[in-house]
Motif scaffolding. Structure first.
Motif, PDB file in Angstrom:
ATOM      1  N   ASN A 200       2.878   3.073 -10.259  1.00 12.32           N
ATOM      2  CA  ASN A 200       2.370   3.749 -11.456  1.00 12.32           C
ATOM      3  C   ASN A 200       2.438   5.269 -11.375  1.00 12.32           C
ATOM      4  O   ASN A 200       2.528   5.938 -12.414  1.00 12.32           O
ATOM      5  N   LEU A 201       2.357   5.826 -10.191  1.00 19.15           N
ATOM      6  CA  LEU A 201       2.281   7.273 -10.031  1.00 19.15           C
ATOM      7  C   LEU A 201       3.320   7.751  -9.009  1.00 19.15           C
ATOM      8  O   LEU A 201       2.997   8.167  -7.896  1.00 19.15           O
ATOM      9  N   PRO A 202       4.602   7.692  -9.391  1.00 21.42           N
ATOM     10  CA  PRO A 202       5.647   8.100  -8.442  1.00 21.42           C
ATOM     11  C   PRO A 202       5.563   9.567  -8.046  1.00 21.42           C
ATOM     12  O   PRO A 202       6.046   9.950  -6.977  1.00 21.42           O
ATOM     13  N   GLU A 203       4.930  10.393  -8.879  1.00 25.07           N
ATOM     14  CA  GLU A 203       4.813  11.816  -8.557  1.00 25.07           C
ATOM     15  C   GLU A 203       3.966  12.034  -7.296  1.00 25.07           C
ATOM     16  O   GLU A 203       4.306  12.844  -6.436  1.00 25.07           O
ATOM     17  N   LEU A 204       2.846  11.311  -7.196  1.00 24.23           N
ATOM     18  CA  LEU A 204       2.012  11.427  -6.004  1.00 24.23           C
ATOM     19  C   LEU A 204       2.710  10.854  -4.774  1.00 24.23           C
ATOM     20  O   LEU A 204       2.603  11.399  -3.674  1.00 24.23           O
ATOM     21  N   VAL A 205       3.431   9.763  -4.957  1.00 24.48           N
ATOM     22  CA  VAL A 205       4.153   9.152  -3.843  1.00 24.48           C
ATOM     23  C   VAL A 205       5.196  10.121  -3.289  1.00 24.48           C
ATOM     24  O   VAL A 205       5.364  10.255  -2.080  1.00 24.48           O
ATOM     25  N   ALA A 206       5.883  10.829  -4.194  1.00 26.31           N
ATOM     26  CA  ALA A 206       6.890  11.799  -3.762  1.00 26.31           C
ATOM     27  C   ALA A 206       6.255  12.918  -2.935  1.00 26.31           C
ATOM     28  O   ALA A 206       6.810  13.356  -1.922  1.00 26.31           O
ATOM     29  N   VAL A 207       5.082  13.399  -3.368  1.00 24.82           N
ATOM     30  CA  VAL A 207       4.384  14.442  -2.619  1.00 24.82           C
ATOM     31  C   VAL A 207       4.004  13.933  -1.231  1.00 24.82           C
ATOM     32  O   VAL A 207       4.153  14.639  -0.222  1.00 24.82           O
ATOM     33  N   ALA A 208       3.518  12.702  -1.163  1.00 30.54           N
ATOM     34  CA  ALA A 208       3.125  12.124   0.120  1.00 30.54           C
ATOM     35  C   ALA A 208       4.314  12.005   1.072  1.00 30.54           C
ATOM     36  O   ALA A 208       4.151  12.064   2.294  1.00 30.54           O
ATOM     37  N   LYS A 209       5.520  11.875   0.522  1.00 27.08           N
ATOM     38  CA  LYS A 209       6.732  11.777   1.332  1.00 27.08           C
ATOM     39  C   LYS A 209       7.299  13.145   1.702  1.00 27.08           C
ATOM     40  O   LYS A 209       8.330  13.227   2.366  1.00 27.08           O
TER      41      LYS A 209
END
Length: 360
Positions: A200-209
């Motif tokens: 649902n929130l790929p933006e946060l996942v990208a930051v975590a990566k």
């Protein structure tokens, strides 16, 4: 399974059921709160005035939407029934499968080592589920502890100086934009678990990566709406922006002169040449005390110079030349009691020379 510690048990019993919001000193969910941890007299000689009643570096002032002004915190900053411990309690429960979190700090806890210096100069917590959550922006090094720890704790290194922690509750839909803002800041993420929201929130996942903005524009602002409907304006700049956050962008964007509090070491002079001026807070005084110089305070915030604008921001960056080269941001609002309370702290600023404004 081992029994939880008495501190953790006390926290869990106090937290209202089925809430993933900022929790106030009242023990109830709140739309937002600010904690201002007060400094103390330090052994290194950086002492606050003797008239200040600062016994241990763990005292704090508290403010939320229902407060008219700063009030004394509930006990110390590590009090298990205080706002900070209650708000962060879900991070230290045994079963975290129904929450998502991202902890970032350019000075992370010892468990994860030191930053490489390329990350944003920013510190914070994002904690949410599928419905709601909060964004906690703060100035505390090595905080909060890694979630493998048994309970919330306050770091011993964060007792000497003043610190701020600004928590805002948001519906889950707002975390798309929060994730985008963090991609500009490029925070050092030292602990995370985003499994329940990764679709649902790929933006946060990208930051975590560890992903970040790779091309211009090197700044982004966006309005965020809290769970209760309050409006906040988030500013985020990448390191490539290469300018002061306040005089190079935020003052003009808000249409206001600003008075900025930050840790004043190797600082720049006041910014006085543009339409909007940015001056430095050099003395802070709480109603009834304490009173101290900004060199005793690591917090970073700004207020409009006049009461007609009512802008107040809690931010990541110092006004220093090093801030040019780091990512960071500010979370700003025009909430009246928040502005009035921060404005009341400004005892003295380093002013611009006359004339106050350039001639039109």
């Amino acid at each position: 399974m081992a029994a939880p510690s008495s501190l953790l048990l006390a926290i869990l019993l106090w937290v209202p059921a089925e809430t993933l919001t900022c929790i106030g000193d009242s023990g109830k969910p709140v739309d937002w709160f600010v904690i201002y941890k007060l400094p103390k007299k330090c052994d290194d000689g950086s002492a606050v005035p003797d008239r200040s009643v600062l016994p241990n570096g763990l005292s704090y002032k508290y403010l939320d939407a229902k407060s008219k002004d700063w009030q004394d915190g509930v006990g110390t900053i590590r009090e298990p029934k205080g706002a900070l411990a209650l708000t962060l309690a879900p991070l230290y429960q045994n079963n975290k499968s129904q929450i998502a979190f991202l902890l970032y700090n350019d000075q992370p806890p010892p468990l994860t080592g030191k930053t490489n210096g390329q990350s944003g100069h920013s510190k914070g917590v994002v904690l949410l589920d599928l419905d709601e959550g909060f964004w906690l922006v703060h100035s505390v090094p090595k905080f909060p502890p890694h979630t493998s720890n048994p309970a919330f704790s306050w770091p011993s290194n964060a007792q000497c100086y003043g610190q701020t922690l600004f928590c805002v509750t948001f519906p889950s839909s707002q975390f798309h934009d929060i994730g985008k803002q963090l991609s500009y800041i490029y925070p050092l993420v030292y602990d995370k678990d985003l499994k329940i929201i990764e679709d649902n929130l790929p933006e946060l996942v990208a930051v975590a990566k560890g992903q970040r903005v790779q091309r211009e524009p090197w700044k982004r602002s966006v309005n965020l709406i809290s769970k209760a409907g309050a409006t906040f304006q988030s500013f985020a700049k990448a390191s490539n922006f290469k300018d002061d956050l306040y005089s190079g962008w935020v003052a003009e964007a808000l249409g206001s002169d600003l008075q900025v509090q930050f840790w004043r070491r190797k600082t720049m002079p006041p910014s006085c040449s543009g339409q909007y001026h940015v001056s430095d807070v050099i003395n802070i005084e709480f109603p009834g005390g304490p009173s101290y110089r900004s060199t005793k305070d690591h917090s970073k915030w700004a207020v409009a110079s006049t009461s007609t604008k009512t802008w107040v921001c809690v931010s990541d960056l110092n006004r220093s030349y090093g801030g040019y080269l780091r990512g960071g941001g500010a979370l700003c609002t025009q909430i009246r009691n928040l502005f009035n309370s921060f404005k009341s702290l400004v005892k003295m600023v380093q002013p611009c020379p006359h004339p106050v404004h350039p001639s039109s």
